[in-house]
Design an enzyme around this catalytic site. Structure first.
Site, PDB file in Angstrom:
ATOM      1  N   ASN A  11      -1.124  52.226  39.297  1.00 24.34           N
ATOM      2  CA  ASN A  11       0.046  52.999  38.864  1.00 24.34           C
ATOM      3  C   ASN A  11      -0.494  54.168  38.044  1.00 24.34           C
ATOM      4  OD1 ASN A  11       2.365  54.019  37.761  1.00 24.34           O
ATOM      5  ND2 ASN A  11       2.829  52.225  36.497  1.00 24.34           N
ATOM      6  N   TRP A  12      -0.569  55.325  38.700  1.00 20.09           N
ATOM      7  CA  TRP A  12      -1.176  56.484  38.032  1.00 20.09           C
ATOM      8  C   TRP A  12      -0.253  57.112  36.997  1.00 20.09           C
ATOM      9  CZ3 TRP A  12      -3.907  59.513  42.629  1.00 20.09           C
ATOM     10  CH2 TRP A  12      -5.049  58.791  43.010  1.00 20.09           C
ATOM     11  N   LYS A  13       1.021  56.674  36.976  1.00 21.69           N
ATOM     12  CA  LYS A  13       1.997  57.239  36.028  1.00 21.69           C
ATOM     13  C   LYS A  13       2.002  58.769  36.136  1.00 21.69           C
ATOM     14  CE  LYS A  13       1.552  53.097  33.293  1.00 21.69           C
ATOM     15  NZ  LYS A  13       1.606  52.444  31.998  1.00 21.69           N
ATOM     16  N   HIS A  28       9.901  49.352  36.287  1.00 17.63           N
ATOM     17  CA  HIS A  28       8.832  49.503  35.299  1.00 17.63           C
ATOM     18  C   HIS A  28       9.436  49.691  33.906  1.00 17.63           C
ATOM     19  CE1 HIS A  28       5.385  50.870  33.077  1.00 17.63           C
ATOM     20  NE2 HIS A  28       4.628  50.361  34.035  1.00 17.63           N
ATOM     21  N   GLU A  79       8.680  51.462  31.482  1.00 20.26           N
ATOM     22  CA  GLU A  79       8.804  52.857  31.030  1.00 20.26           C
ATOM     23  C   GLU A  79      10.024  53.523  31.665  1.00 20.26           C
ATOM     24  OE1 GLU A  79       4.805  53.995  32.041  1.00 20.26           O
ATOM     25  OE2 GLU A  79       4.044  52.718  30.443  1.00 20.26           O
ATOM     26  N   GLU A 128       4.860  42.180  33.573  1.00 22.34           N
ATOM     27  CA  GLU A 128       4.161  43.049  32.634  1.00 22.34           C
ATOM     28  C   GLU A 128       4.810  42.936  31.256  1.00 22.34           C
ATOM     29  OE1 GLU A 128       2.152  46.571  34.801  1.00 22.34           O
ATOM     30  OE2 GLU A 128       4.240  47.095  34.494  1.00 22.34           O
ATOM     31  N   GLY A 161      -0.614  49.438  28.108  1.00 27.65           N
ATOM     32  CA  GLY A 161      -1.259  50.596  27.496  1.00 27.65           C
ATOM     33  C   GLY A 161      -1.655  50.394  26.047  1.00 27.65           C
ATOM     34  N   SER A 194      -2.742  46.267  30.294  1.00 28.31           N
ATOM     35  CA  SER A 194      -4.108  46.358  29.774  1.00 28.31           C
ATOM     36  C   SER A 194      -5.118  45.553  30.597  1.00 28.31           C
ATOM     37  CB  SER A 194      -4.152  45.954  28.296  1.00 28.31           C
ATOM     38  OG  SER A 194      -3.371  46.852  27.513  1.00 28.31           O
ATOM     39  N   GLY A 217      -2.444  50.386  35.096  1.00 29.60           N
ATOM     40  CA  GLY A 217      -2.212  51.755  34.667  1.00 29.60           C
ATOM     41  C   GLY A 217      -3.528  52.418  34.298  1.00 29.60           C
ATOM     42  N   GLY A 218      -3.846  52.429  33.017  1.00 33.43           N
ATOM     43  CA  GLY A 218      -4.992  53.162  32.486  1.00 33.43           C
ATOM     44  C   GLY A 218      -6.282  52.983  33.264  1.00 33.43           C
TER      45      GLY A 218
HETATM   46  P1  PGA Z   1      -1.825  49.595  31.628  1.00 38.79           P
HETATM   47  O1  PGA Z   1      -0.415  49.852  32.384  1.00 38.79           O
HETATM   48  O2  PGA Z   1      -2.733  48.979  32.640  1.00 38.79           O
HETATM   49  O3  PGA Z   1      -2.259  50.967  31.185  1.00 38.79           O
HETATM   50  O4  PGA Z   1      -1.521  48.675  30.498  1.00 38.79           O
HETATM   51  C1  PGA Z   1       0.091  48.888  33.268  1.00 38.79           C
HETATM   52  C2  PGA Z   1       1.407  49.376  33.845  1.00 38.79           C
HETATM   53  O5  PGA Z   1       2.187  50.008  33.130  1.00 38.79           O
HETATM   54  O6  PGA Z   1       1.686  49.135  35.030  1.00 38.79           O
END
Ligand code: PGA
Length: 256
Positions: free
Chosen positions: A9-11, A94, A96, A166, A172, A213, A234-235
Site C-alpha cells: 500500500n504505497w499510500k 483502510h 486512514e 490492521e 506507521g 508496521s 505501508g512504509g
Molecule cells: P505500515 O502501514 O506498514 O506503514 O504500518 C500499513 C497500512 O497502513 O496498510
C-alpha cells in the site's frame, strides 16, 4: 491451503514516473516467489503506468480506494468501471480513509459489493484504536466491522475477499501487535465471525492479512502464525529490498 498474499500500500507516495520505475525494478526480484500472491497498490494517478510496467508478469495491481457508484456527480472520485482492466484488487476500509475521508461501515459494504459486482476483489481493512484495545473492546469492535462489511454479500463471493486486520495503533508507528496477539484477534474477531455467518468451510477459504508496521525483522514471526495469510504493508513497501524480503519471508514461512 490458502495462497498467501502480500500487498504493498504505497499510500500517497510516488509520481506516475517514479511508480513505473519502481514497479519495473520490482519485477525481476519478485518473480521467483510464486507461492505468494504479490500486489502493488499505487496512488490512482499512477495505476495506468504501474499496470503497464507489470503487464504480462504475475505481479498484480490494486487500488487504494474506490467510490461505490459506477458514475455520477462525485467530484474527485474514481469508480469500479474506471479501474476495470487496470487492477485486480481494491483496498477498502483502510483506517486512514475511515478517519480522513469519513468512510463508514455502510460505505465499505457498498464499495465491497460494487468491487465484487465489477469482477474485482476487495481487500477489506478492519482494526481497533488504542482506546478500544485498552477498553477490552477489540474483538467486539473488529467483529462488528467484519459483519458490517460483509452484510448481504453471498457466500460464493467470500473466496474473492481478503480481510486485512490492521490495529490502528500499529499503523506507521513502529509499534506492532505481537504475532500471537494478531493471530488470536484474526481468529476470534475475523475468521470465527465469518464462520458464524457463512460456515467453517467458507471461513477457511478467506485470506486474512496482518498489517501495521510489518518489516523484514518481524515478517517471519507473523507468517509462521496459522491464521495469518500475508501482510498489507505501508512504509516497508516503499523500500525495494524490504518489500522483496517480505515476499521472500512469506514464501519461506508458508512453504514449510
Ligand atoms: P505500515 O502501514 O506498514 O506503514 O504500518 C500499513 C497500512 O497502513 O496498510
Amino acid at each position: 491451503m490458502r495462497l498467501p498474499i502480500v500487498a504493498a500500500n504505497w499510500k500517497m507516495h510516488k509520481t506516475p514516473a517514479e511508480a513505473a520505475e519502481f514497479a519495473q525494478a520490482l519485477v525481476a526480484p519478485l518473480l521467483p516467489f510464486e507461492g505468494v500472491e504479490r500486489v502493488i497498490c499505487p496512488p490512482f494517478i499512477a495505476i495506468p503506468a504501474v499496470a503497464e510496467a507489470l503487464r504480462g508478469t504475475p505481479i498484480k495491481v490494486g487500488a487504494q480506494n474506490v467510490h461505490q457508484e459506477p458514475q455520477g456527480a462525485y467530484t474527485g472520485c474514481i469508480s469500479v468501471p474506471m479501474l476495470q482492466g487496470l487492477v485486480e484488487y481494491v483496498i477498502v476500509g483502510h483506517s486512514e480513509v475511515r478517519q480522513y475521508l469519513c468512510e463508514t461501515d455502510a460505505m465499505i459494504n457498498a464499495k465491497a459489493k460494487a468491487i465484487l459486482a465489477g469482477g474485482l476483489k476487495p481487500i477489506i481493512a478492519v482494526g481497533e484504536s488504542l482506546a478500544q484495545r485498552e477498553a477490552g473492546e477489540t474483538v467486539a469492535f473488529v467483529g462488528a466491522q467484519v459483519r458490517a462489511a460483509l452484510e448481504g454479500i453471498p457466500a460464493e463471493a467470500l473466496p474473492s475477499i481478503v480481510i486485512a486486520y490492521e490495529p490502528i495503533w500499529a499503523i506507521g508507528t513502529g509499534r506492532n501487535a505481537s504475532p500471537e496477539d494478531a493471530n488470536q484477534t484474526i481468529k476470534v474477531a475475523v475468521r470465527d465471525v465469518i464462520a458464524a455467518l457463512y460456515g467453517e468451510a467458507t471461513a477457511q477459504q478467506v485470506r486474512i492479512q496482518y498489517g501495521g508496521s510489518v518489516k523484514p525483522e518481524n515478517m517471519a514471526d507473523y507468517m509462521r502464525m496459522p491464521e495469518i495469510d500475508g501482510a498489507l504493508v505501508g512504509g516497508a513497501s516503499l523500500k525495494l529490498n524490504d518489500f522483496v524480503a517480505l515476499v521472500r519471508l512469506a514464501q519461506e514461512a508458508k512453504s514449510g
